[in-house]
Design an enzyme around this catalytic site. Structure first.
Site, short mmCIF file in Angstrom:
data_model
loop_
_atom_site.label_atom_id
_atom_site.label_comp_id
_atom_site.label_asym_id
_atom_site.label_seq_id
_atom_site.Cartn_x
_atom_site.Cartn_y
_atom_site.Cartn_z
N ASP A 169 1.49 0.61 -6.67
CA ASP A 169 0.48 -0.41 -6.93
C ASP A 169 -0.24 -0.06 -8.32
OD1 ASP A 169 -0.82 2.11 -5.99
OD2 ASP A 169 -2.53 1.08 -5.60
N ASP A 194 4.84 5.51 -3.51
CA ASP A 194 3.42 5.95 -3.63
C ASP A 194 2.49 5.87 -2.45
OD1 ASP A 194 1.15 6.83 -5.17
OD2 ASP A 194 0.19 4.89 -5.02
N ASP A 241 -1.47 5.93 -1.45
CA ASP A 241 -2.79 5.15 -1.44
C ASP A 241 -2.75 4.03 -2.14
OD1 ASP A 241 -5.38 4.89 -0.70
OD2 ASP A 241 -6.35 6.66 -1.79
#
Length: 333
Positions: A217, A18, A20
């Site tokens: 995240d 991922d 951001d």
């Protein structure tokens, strides 16, 4: 919770990362990210950057990655727009018209799959592809709703209800915008982005991964997406998820590994051992004592977190936060 006697960069052939909250936040690099990814590459692990953001083209994403110290090319980037385009190309004849409710990321992806992006419902397009774009307005949503109401296949790049709002509260994401067309027509979209399987499948097909590791995240997109795709996952705490949220996650949002940041790719992860009614990891042991959890020991606090997660996840039913609070406070992060 799994263990690995080898660094994850050696145990998994491709890291599906991922962006951001993992590699950068906004346009700022996440500490340790660039250095860790360079070392993972040097160890032989291939990297793919997987994003639910359909507004940017792969070239634009690669340019941002390079700007934050992670050299990348467009071929290294996999977007939810590309997953949507593949799904549509598999279901529609070549050259079919697809009404785009979104930006250039979607248009480029559709062109690459031999489909014809259009902007109005007048020609009765075969499908509507919707993806987030900051300038998306009523006119485009109205055209999309008209086309769906006339029978067009409705595909959404991702269902994220919110996106980061910088220093302020979150902004509406594509999932919220999808509700406009869905509410107007009564038609639910096919969603291709995380946590749904199409984006994971696109990533595996594009990279040829034999043993992929999903790194993210967010529990509700990255980790659940790995679960849906049958892949192992690494949760890092440089983005939106905190330790308590990880400990209280339901089964389909529980990662295989935990690490503070992307340096977790470069180290072995100790096995969790069941002994004397507890869960031991490294120098720590976690136990459930009546209605509360305890953790004792010393060493790497993330070994303590892994032990505590193993104890908390013994049941499919997530434990209450108050049962874990005292133990979590004992870990010296």
């Amino acid at each position: 919770m799994k263990g690995s006697d080898r660094p994850l960069s050696e145990a998994y052939d491709v890291a599906l990362l991922d962006l951001d909250g993992v590699v950068y936040v906004g346009r700022r690099p996440v500490p340790a990210a660039a250095e860790s990814l360079a070392k993972a590459r040097a160890a032989g692990q291939r990297l793919a950057f997987v994003t639910n953001n359909a507004s940017r083209t792969p070239s634009a994403v690669a340019a941002l990655l390079t700007e934050v110290g992670v050299p990348a090319e467009a071929a290294d980037v996999v977007t939810s727009a590309q997953a949507a385009a593949r799904l549509l190309a598999e279901r529609l004849p070549a050259g079919s018209e697809v009404l785009v409710v979104g930006g250039m990321g979607l248009r480029h992806a559709l062109y690459a799959r031999g489909l014809r992006p259009v902007s109005t419902a007048a020609g009765r397009p075969a499908a509507v592809a919707q993806g987030y774009h900051p300038d998306l307005g009523y006119g485009a949503l109205s055209e999309g709703a008209q086309a769906v109401a006339m029978g067009a296949l409705f595909v959404g790049s991702n269902g994220d209800l919110t996106i980061p709002g910088g220093e302020g509260p979150p902004h509406p994401g594509n999932g919220a915008l999808l509700r406009v067309i869905s509410a107007a027509t009564g038609v639910e979209p096919i969603v291709t982005g995380k946590p749904e399987r199409p984006l994971h499948q696109e990533s595996v097909l594009r990279t040829g991964a034999r043993r992929p590791l999903v790194v993210g995240d967010r529990l509700d997109t990255d980790i659940e997406g790995a679960w849906n795709g049958g892949a192992d996952s690494l949760l890092v705490f440089t983005g939106v998820t905190d330790h308590m949220q990880a400990l209280t996650a339901p089964p389909n949002r529980r990662p295989s590994y935990l690490a503070p940041d992307l340096s977790g790719l470069l180290v072995p992860h100790p096995e969790i051992v069941r002994a004397d009614g507890g869960h031991a990891c490294g120098g720590w042991t976690a136990r459930r004592d009546g209605g509360a959890f305890t953790v004792t020991g010393s060493g790497d606090p993330y070994d303590g977190l892994r032990a505590l997660a193993s104890a908390a996840w013994e049941s499919d039913e997530p434990p209450p936060r108050e049962a874990l609070a005292g133990a979590l406070e004992n870990l010296p992060f």
